[in-house]
Each structure stands twice: as C-alpha cells, then as structure tokens.
Design a protein around this motif. Structure first.
Motif, short mmCIF file in Angstrom:
data_model
loop_
_atom_site.label_atom_id
_atom_site.label_comp_id
_atom_site.label_asym_id
_atom_site.label_seq_id
_atom_site.Cartn_x
_atom_site.Cartn_y
_atom_site.Cartn_z
N ASP A 75 0.90 -1.11 -0.08
CA ASP A 75 -0.06 0.10 -0.01
C ASP A 75 0.95 1.13 0.15
OD1 ASP A 75 -2.31 -1.42 0.08
OD2 ASP A 75 -2.23 -1.53 2.31
N GLY A 76 0.36 2.45 0.22
CA GLY A 76 1.10 3.70 0.11
C GLY A 76 0.82 4.27 -1.21
N ILE A 77 1.66 5.45 -1.47
CA ILE A 77 1.89 6.11 -2.52
C ILE A 77 3.21 5.88 -3.35
CG2 ILE A 77 1.56 8.48 -3.25
CD1 ILE A 77 0.27 9.28 -0.85
N ALA A 78 3.04 5.87 -4.63
CA ALA A 78 4.21 5.69 -5.48
C ALA A 78 4.30 7.00 -6.08
CB ALA A 78 4.25 4.41 -6.49
N PHE A 79 5.75 7.23 -6.29
CA PHE A 79 5.83 8.76 -6.88
C PHE A 79 7.09 8.82 -7.67
CE2 PHE A 79 8.09 9.20 -2.60
CZ PHE A 79 9.11 9.95 -3.05
N GLY A 80 7.32 9.76 -8.24
CA GLY A 80 8.49 10.12 -9.21
C GLY A 80 8.87 11.55 -9.19
N ALA A 81 9.98 11.76 -9.44
CA ALA A 81 10.51 13.07 -9.26
C ALA A 81 11.54 13.61 -10.19
CB ALA A 81 10.90 13.85 -7.96
N ALA A 82 11.76 14.83 -10.84
CA ALA A 82 12.64 15.11 -11.59
C ALA A 82 13.01 16.46 -11.33
CB ALA A 82 12.53 14.81 -13.29
N LEU A 83 14.35 16.94 -11.33
CA LEU A 83 14.57 18.13 -10.89
C LEU A 83 15.66 18.87 -11.74
CD1 LEU A 83 14.73 18.23 -6.99
CD2 LEU A 83 12.97 19.22 -8.31
N LYS A 84 15.60 20.16 -12.09
CA LYS A 84 16.72 20.85 -12.47
C LYS A 84 16.63 22.27 -11.74
CE LYS A 84 19.34 23.01 -16.35
NZ LYS A 84 19.27 22.96 -17.86
N MET A 85 17.42 22.55 -10.90
CA MET A 85 17.23 23.50 -9.86
C MET A 85 18.42 24.25 -9.58
SD MET A 85 16.02 23.07 -5.78
CE MET A 85 17.48 22.05 -5.51
N ASP A 86 18.44 25.66 -9.54
CA ASP A 86 19.42 26.51 -9.05
C ASP A 86 19.19 27.36 -7.83
OD1 ASP A 86 21.44 26.16 -11.58
OD2 ASP A 86 19.51 26.62 -12.49
N ILE A 87 20.11 27.35 -6.93
CA ILE A 87 19.77 28.20 -5.78
C ILE A 87 20.94 29.33 -5.69
CG2 ILE A 87 19.42 28.13 -3.33
CD1 ILE A 87 18.51 25.28 -3.56
N ALA A 88 20.64 30.58 -5.53
CA ALA A 88 21.47 31.49 -5.50
C ALA A 88 22.47 31.52 -4.16
CB ALA A 88 21.06 33.15 -5.75
N GLN A 89 21.69 31.38 -3.09
CA GLN A 89 22.12 31.21 -1.95
C GLN A 89 21.38 30.34 -0.60
OE1 GLN A 89 22.83 34.60 1.45
NE2 GLN A 89 24.46 34.71 0.12
N LEU A 90 22.13 29.46 -0.08
CA LEU A 90 21.37 28.60 1.10
C LEU A 90 22.38 29.02 2.32
CD1 LEU A 90 19.57 26.43 2.25
CD2 LEU A 90 21.25 24.93 1.12
N SER A 91 21.80 29.34 3.30
CA SER A 91 22.44 29.86 4.44
C SER A 91 22.16 29.20 5.70
CB SER A 91 22.70 31.35 4.52
OG SER A 91 21.42 31.92 4.48
N PHE A 92 22.89 28.82 6.63
CA PHE A 92 22.41 28.33 7.98
C PHE A 92 22.93 29.30 8.91
CE2 PHE A 92 23.27 24.76 5.05
CZ PHE A 92 22.31 24.00 5.15
N GLN A 93 21.59 29.92 9.68
CA GLN A 93 22.00 31.10 10.46
C GLN A 93 21.81 30.75 11.80
OE1 GLN A 93 21.17 33.99 6.56
NE2 GLN A 93 20.06 34.51 8.73
N PRO A 94 22.55 30.67 12.81
CA PRO A 94 22.22 30.29 14.45
C PRO A 94 21.60 31.51 14.68
CG PRO A 94 24.58 30.53 13.84
CD PRO A 94 23.95 30.64 12.53
N ARG A 95 21.77 32.75 14.28
CA ARG A 95 21.21 33.70 15.15
C ARG A 95 19.85 34.31 14.51
NH1 ARG A 95 26.04 37.95 16.45
NH2 ARG A 95 27.43 36.42 17.50
N GLY A 96 19.37 33.42 13.55
CA GLY A 96 17.85 33.66 13.11
C GLY A 96 18.04 34.02 11.62
N ARG A 97 16.81 34.11 11.12
CA ARG A 97 16.75 34.42 9.55
C ARG A 97 17.06 35.78 9.50
NH1 ARG A 97 10.72 32.90 8.37
NH2 ARG A 97 10.99 31.10 9.81
N ASP A 98 16.79 36.81 10.38
CA ASP A 98 17.26 38.31 9.94
C ASP A 98 18.36 38.64 10.48
OD1 ASP A 98 14.35 38.61 9.26
OD2 ASP A 98 13.66 38.71 11.20
N ASP A 99 19.36 37.85 10.76
CA ASP A 99 20.79 38.22 11.43
C ASP A 99 21.60 37.31 10.59
OD1 ASP A 99 23.09 38.65 12.35
OD2 ASP A 99 22.46 38.79 14.51
N ALA A 100 22.16 37.75 9.59
CA ALA A 100 23.27 36.90 8.72
C ALA A 100 24.67 37.03 9.05
CB ALA A 100 22.86 37.11 7.20
N THR A 101 24.84 37.71 10.38
CA THR A 101 26.28 38.12 10.71
C THR A 101 27.22 36.87 11.05
OG1 THR A 101 25.53 38.44 12.91
CG2 THR A 101 25.65 40.39 11.31
N GLU A 102 26.51 36.07 11.17
CA GLU A 102 27.24 34.42 11.45
C GLU A 102 26.39 33.39 10.91
OE1 GLU A 102 29.09 31.79 15.37
OE2 GLU A 102 27.47 33.32 15.91
#
Length: 274
Positions: A150-177
């Motif tokens: 049972d369940g759901i069968a799925f397929g996926a195809a991607l072509k993707m570009d991301i200008a910037q992916l950042s992990f910010q421990p001080r929150g989304r509004d503080d990119a100083t770290e």
C-alpha cells in the motif's frame, strides 16, 4: 474534455437560442485534458510547527515556514500543468505535475524556516535556514498506486539553481554568523533534469510497514527496473560555486567550490523507528 467544452460553449451562447455544434465545428477545437495553474505572486507564512520525536524522547522540529515567489510580468505565461496520463503497460494511471519551464529564470522562490532540537527536558533553538532565489527550470512530480504493498508511489525530476542557501544560528534576520552555500546547481549529468525517481522504471514510495515493533513510516526508492527502462539509474550532477563561513569580527573563510559530476541513486530504504 470535448463534452465539457461543448457544454461551456452552449452555456455561453444565448439561453433562448441554444444550438448544437456541428461535427465540423467540433473537429476544429484543439485542446488537451488536464489542469494548468499558476502561482503568480504566491506568498505564505505562519507559526506552524512540525516535530519528530525519537523513541528515547529526543525531538527535532521545524517551524515558521515562509515562502514567496517573484514572477514575470505576464501572469499565467508559464504555469504548472497537472495531467492524468496512462501508466506503463500493466500499471495504473499516473498523476503527472509538470513544473514551469522557466527558461528565463523569472520565477524565483524565497524561503525560510526555523529549527531546533529537544532532549533531556531541554528544548534549544538552533537558528534558521534561509533560501534565496531558488529557480526551478523544468522537471516535475508523478503520483500513482504502488506496484506492491500500500501507500503512494511517486517519481521526481529536478533541474534547480539556488543563489544562496545559508544556515544562520542567530535567526533568519541576522546573517552576521552563518554557513553559506552560494551558487547551488542540481540537475542531470546530461544538462537536463535529473530523474531521481520514476513511477515505472525506478519508483519511489511512501507507506507504513509493519514488523515486530508495529507500524512505522517507510520512504524508499526501488532498484532500477529494466522492464520499463534501461535498467540503469539516471545520473545527476551537483555543483556548489562557493562554501563560506562568516562570523562577527572574523575574516570570512572561503572553502571554494565543490562538484559531483555524476551521482546515482541505486536504492534507498528509510524506516523511522517507532
């Protein structure tokens, strides 16, 4: 589709002077089944939280997801397409969602969410993940019933570009770290979309499996099936133009670029413990 179109045309004509369309008029109509939809100007945000708790009581959560999309000046010029198409021989029909081609990269997504962990009675915020200018150029999703179980069968195809992916421990509004990945490019090794899974030739599945400990969530991608394809898993490519670390009062540390020229998913099997 033809019957629906006929009914619509008849309603649009004068109610007091309805006339059936001739065969020659109907034969001049061109179209296709399915639905097209656009997300022009889409934006969402909220305080919802999704948590996963392990058997030992430790937990992981994500919350306050936000997303918005910028678009071209021509709404509905490059929509998503949803169709129900015949499956491979002997298989069920497939719901197919084709992403916009987005050839000029005018459709750009901005996203962010917060995350944290909990253990031993202590819940700690870990910061935010921020995505800037995510561009999808083609690809799509497929959904159908699994060939087994049972369940759901799925397929996926991607072509993707991301200008910037950042992990910010001080929150989304503080990119100083932050740890910042700039210029992420994901696609097929041949330059097209990377077919990560296909409902016939290499189906992915989401379902619940039962074992001695009870039911548990299962996510998997099957081995390539030569009955419906080449028997080989499609190759993808991942490129990151630059990886850097920034911190207040410290010089930026650049690690340079990273590249995987060819990557394949032969088999994937994830079972979540109860």
């Amino acid at each position: 589709m033809r019957r629906a179109l006929l009914g619509l045309l008849m309603v649009m004509s004068s109610a007091g002077a309805m006339e059936p369309l001739s065969d020659s008029a109907l034969s001049a109509v061109r179209g296709r089944d399915g639905v097209s939809f656009d997300l022009n100007g889409f934006a969402m945000s909220g305080d919802a939280r999704v948590s996963y708790t392990a058997p030992n009581g430790a937990s992981l959560y994500v919350e306050k997801f936000s997303a918005s999309r910028s678009d071209s000046l021509l709404p509905f010029s490059d929509p998503f397409r949803l169709d129900i198409v015949p499956g491979a021989s002997g298989l069920a029909d497939v719901i197919n969602i084709a992403f916009p081609l987005n050839a000029n990269a005018e459709q750009r997504w901005q996203m962010a969410y917060d995350w944290g962990v909990g253990a031993n009675g202590v819940v700690r915020e870990q910061g935010s993940v921020v995505v800037k200018d995510l561009v999808l150029t083609g690809g799509g999703l497929q959904f159908t019933t699994p060939q087994v179980n049972d369940g759901i069968a799925f397929g996926a195809a991607l072509k993707m570009d991301i200008a910037q992916l950042s992990f910010q421990p001080r929150g989304r509004d503080d990119a100083t770290e932050a740890m910042v990945l700039s210029g992420i490019h994901l696609g097929g090794a041949d330059g097209g979309a990377w077919q990560i899974a296909n409902v016939a030739s290499q189906p992915a599945v989401i379902n619940a499996l039962n074992d001695e400990s009870g039911p548990r969530l299962h996510i998997g991608i099957d081995w390539p099936d030569a009955r419906y394809g080449s028997g080989q898993a499609p190759a993808g490519s991942i490129v990151v133009d630059n990886i850097s670390f920034v911190s207040p009062g410290q010089p930026t540390v650049d690690l340079g670029s990273s590249r995987i020229g060819s990557i394949q998913i032969q088999y994937l099997d994830i079972k979540f413990k109860q």
